[in-house]
Design a protein around this motif. Structure first.
Motif, PDB file in Angstrom:
ATOM      1  N   ASP A  80     -66.251  25.392  -6.937  1.00 52.17           N
ATOM      2  CA  ASP A  80     -67.268  25.821  -7.888  1.00 52.17           C
ATOM      3  C   ASP A  80     -66.680  27.003  -8.657  1.00 52.17           C
ATOM      4  OD1 ASP A  80     -69.358  27.444  -9.035  1.00 52.17           O
ATOM      5  OD2 ASP A  80     -70.803  26.330  -7.824  1.00 52.17           O
ATOM      6  N   GLU A  81     -66.433  26.788  -9.929  1.00 49.09           N
ATOM      7  CA  GLU A  81     -65.765  27.813 -10.741  1.00 49.09           C
ATOM      8  C   GLU A  81     -66.505  29.145 -10.697  1.00 49.09           C
ATOM      9  OE1 GLU A  81     -64.109  28.536 -15.280  1.00 49.09           O
ATOM     10  OE2 GLU A  81     -64.905  26.572 -14.715  1.00 49.09           O
ATOM     11  N   ARG A  82     -67.812  29.106 -10.751  1.00 51.20           N
ATOM     12  CA  ARG A  82     -68.572  30.372 -10.725  1.00 51.20           C
ATOM     13  C   ARG A  82     -68.426  31.089  -9.385  1.00 51.20           C
ATOM     14  NH1 ARG A  82     -74.481  29.086 -12.680  1.00 51.20           N
ATOM     15  NH2 ARG A  82     -74.658  29.851 -10.576  1.00 51.20           N
ATOM     16  N   ARG A  83     -68.544  30.342  -8.297  1.00 52.65           N
ATOM     17  CA  ARG A  83     -68.434  30.958  -6.965  1.00 52.65           C
ATOM     18  C   ARG A  83     -67.061  31.567  -6.744  1.00 52.65           C
ATOM     19  NH1 ARG A  83     -70.938  29.466  -1.394  1.00 52.65           N
ATOM     20  NH2 ARG A  83     -69.519  30.474   0.049  1.00 52.65           N
ATOM     21  N   TYR A  84     -66.024  30.853  -7.127  1.00 45.01           N
ATOM     22  CA  TYR A  84     -64.660  31.289  -6.824  1.00 45.01           C
ATOM     23  C   TYR A  84     -63.992  32.035  -7.973  1.00 45.01           C
ATOM     24  CZ  TYR A  84     -65.525  28.451  -2.764  1.00 45.01           C
ATOM     25  OH  TYR A  84     -66.082  27.934  -1.610  1.00 45.01           O
ATOM     26  N   SER A  85     -64.786  32.514  -8.905  1.00 45.28           N
ATOM     27  CA  SER A  85     -64.225  33.318 -10.002  1.00 45.28           C
ATOM     28  C   SER A  85     -64.017  34.762  -9.585  1.00 45.28           C
ATOM     29  CB  SER A  85     -65.133  33.248 -11.239  1.00 45.28           C
ATOM     30  OG  SER A  85     -66.372  33.877 -10.964  1.00 45.28           O
ATOM     31  N   SER A  86     -64.486  35.123  -8.395  1.00 42.12           N
ATOM     32  CA  SER A  86     -64.256  36.465  -7.859  1.00 42.12           C
ATOM     33  C   SER A  86     -63.999  36.353  -6.355  1.00 42.12           C
ATOM     34  CB  SER A  86     -65.463  37.375  -8.109  1.00 42.12           C
ATOM     35  OG  SER A  86     -66.513  37.042  -7.225  1.00 42.12           O
ATOM     36  N   LEU A  87     -63.523  37.438  -5.770  1.00 38.05           N
ATOM     37  CA  LEU A  87     -63.243  37.434  -4.337  1.00 38.05           C
ATOM     38  C   LEU A  87     -64.516  37.340  -3.507  1.00 38.05           C
ATOM     39  CD1 LEU A  87     -60.333  40.023  -4.042  1.00 38.05           C
ATOM     40  CD2 LEU A  87     -60.228  37.529  -4.243  1.00 38.05           C
ATOM     41  N   GLU A  88     -65.652  37.650  -4.108  1.00 37.33           N
ATOM     42  CA  GLU A  88     -66.921  37.562  -3.377  1.00 37.33           C
ATOM     43  C   GLU A  88     -67.206  36.139  -2.892  1.00 37.33           C
ATOM     44  OE1 GLU A  88     -70.343  39.450  -5.120  1.00 37.33           O
ATOM     45  OE2 GLU A  88     -69.068  41.029  -5.947  1.00 37.33           O
ATOM     46  N   GLY A  89     -66.831  35.151  -3.675  1.00 38.40           N
ATOM     47  CA  GLY A  89     -67.032  33.762  -3.260  1.00 38.40           C
ATOM     48  C   GLY A  89     -66.213  33.423  -2.030  1.00 38.40           C
ATOM     49  N   TYR A  90     -64.995  33.928  -1.986  1.00 36.52           N
ATOM     50  CA  TYR A  90     -64.139  33.702  -0.824  1.00 36.52           C
ATOM     51  C   TYR A  90     -64.661  34.470   0.386  1.00 36.52           C
ATOM     52  CZ  TYR A  90     -61.055  31.573  -4.206  1.00 36.52           C
ATOM     53  OH  TYR A  90     -60.547  30.749  -5.185  1.00 36.52           O
ATOM     54  N   ALA A  91     -65.156  35.684   0.158  1.00 33.53           N
ATOM     55  CA  ALA A  91     -65.750  36.471   1.244  1.00 33.53           C
ATOM     56  C   ALA A  91     -66.980  35.753   1.802  1.00 33.53           C
ATOM     57  CB  ALA A  91     -66.107  37.867   0.750  1.00 33.53           C
ATOM     58  N   GLN A  92     -67.759  35.145   0.939  1.00 38.90           N
ATOM     59  CA  GLN A  92     -68.923  34.388   1.402  1.00 38.90           C
ATOM     60  C   GLN A  92     -68.485  33.226   2.281  1.00 38.90           C
ATOM     61  OE1 GLN A  92     -72.146  35.322   0.972  1.00 38.90           O
ATOM     62  NE2 GLN A  92     -72.596  33.686   2.413  1.00 38.90           N
ATOM     63  N   ASP A  93     -67.387  32.556   1.924  1.00 44.69           N
ATOM     64  CA  ASP A  93     -66.863  31.485   2.766  1.00 44.69           C
ATOM     65  C   ASP A  93     -66.524  32.011   4.158  1.00 44.69           C
ATOM     66  OD1 ASP A  93     -67.083  29.688   0.684  1.00 44.69           O
ATOM     67  OD2 ASP A  93     -64.931  29.274   0.541  1.00 44.69           O
ATOM     68  N   VAL A  94     -65.894  33.179   4.233  1.00 48.04           N
ATOM     69  CA  VAL A  94     -65.537  33.770   5.525  1.00 48.04           C
ATOM     70  C   VAL A  94     -66.801  34.013   6.351  1.00 48.04           C
ATOM     71  CG1 VAL A  94     -64.554  35.793   6.678  1.00 48.04           C
ATOM     72  CG2 VAL A  94     -63.369  34.780   4.720  1.00 48.04           C
ATOM     73  N   LEU A  95     -67.820  34.569   5.726  1.00 48.35           N
ATOM     74  CA  LEU A  95     -69.072  34.816   6.437  1.00 48.35           C
ATOM     75  C   LEU A  95     -69.702  33.514   6.923  1.00 48.35           C
ATOM     76  CD1 LEU A  95     -70.607  37.590   4.165  1.00 48.35           C
ATOM     77  CD2 LEU A  95     -69.548  37.868   6.427  1.00 48.35           C
ATOM     78  N   GLU A  96     -69.634  32.471   6.096  1.00 48.72           N
ATOM     79  CA  GLU A  96     -70.207  31.183   6.476  1.00 48.72           C
ATOM     80  C   GLU A  96     -69.423  30.537   7.613  1.00 48.72           C
ATOM     81  OE1 GLU A  96     -70.557  29.057   2.760  1.00 48.72           O
ATOM     82  OE2 GLU A  96     -72.177  30.372   2.088  1.00 48.72           O
ATOM     83  N   VAL A  97     -68.109  30.721   7.643  1.00 46.11           N
ATOM     84  CA  VAL A  97     -67.299  30.236   8.765  1.00 46.11           C
ATOM     85  C   VAL A  97     -67.733  30.949  10.045  1.00 46.11           C
ATOM     86  CG1 VAL A  97     -64.971  30.228   9.764  1.00 46.11           C
ATOM     87  CG2 VAL A  97     -65.312  29.471   7.400  1.00 46.11           C
ATOM     88  N   CYS A  98     -67.879  32.258   9.976  1.00 46.60           N
ATOM     89  CA  CYS A  98     -68.311  33.029  11.151  1.00 46.60           C
ATOM     90  C   CYS A  98     -69.685  32.586  11.632  1.00 46.60           C
ATOM     91  CB  CYS A  98     -68.315  34.518  10.846  1.00 46.60           C
ATOM     92  SG  CYS A  98     -66.669  35.232  10.637  1.00 46.60           S
ATOM     93  N   GLU A  99     -70.590  32.376  10.697  1.00 46.91           N
ATOM     94  CA  GLU A  99     -71.938  31.933  11.053  1.00 46.91           C
ATOM     95  C   GLU A  99     -71.919  30.541  11.667  1.00 46.91           C
ATOM     96  OE1 GLU A  99     -75.560  30.662   8.342  1.00 46.91           O
ATOM     97  OE2 GLU A  99     -75.327  32.858   8.370  1.00 46.91           O
TER      98      GLU A  99
END
Length: 101
Positions: free
Chosen positions: A63-82
């Protein structure tokens, strides 16, 4: 979305060990950890994953909007942990993943 499939999650090592979450940098994938995994697996529970757009992550999750900043990748990390119900995790970030962490 199936987080395990989206990020091609791999869990290895001691099931009762402290958790290390190994995050690769851009331009590579979880395979970059292959030389250190055997040594770390003796003492740690290792969680490896691929960021969307890398390795064997689900390309349809891009998703271009989600991954246009590092926040999208950080959210992925949080979702993996969850998804894995991880607690007291040590995050090891290579290259840009140090900033994501």
């Amino acid at each position: 979305m199936d987080i395990r499939r989206r990020n091609n999650i791999t869990v290895t090592g001691r099931t009762d060990g402290p958790v290390l979450l190994l995050a690769h940098g851009f331009g590579c994938d979880q395979n970059m950890w292959r030389l250190v995994v055997p040594a770390l697996a003796e003492d740690y529970r290792l969680v490896l994953f691929d960021y969307v757009g890398s390795g064997h992550a689900d390309a349809s999750a891009w998703d271009e909007r989600r991954y246009s900043s590092l926040e999208g990748y950080a959210q992925d990390v949080l979702e993996v942990c969850e998804e894995l119900d991880l607690r007291d995790v040590t995050f090891v970030g290579h290259s840009v993943s140090a900033m994501v962490g």
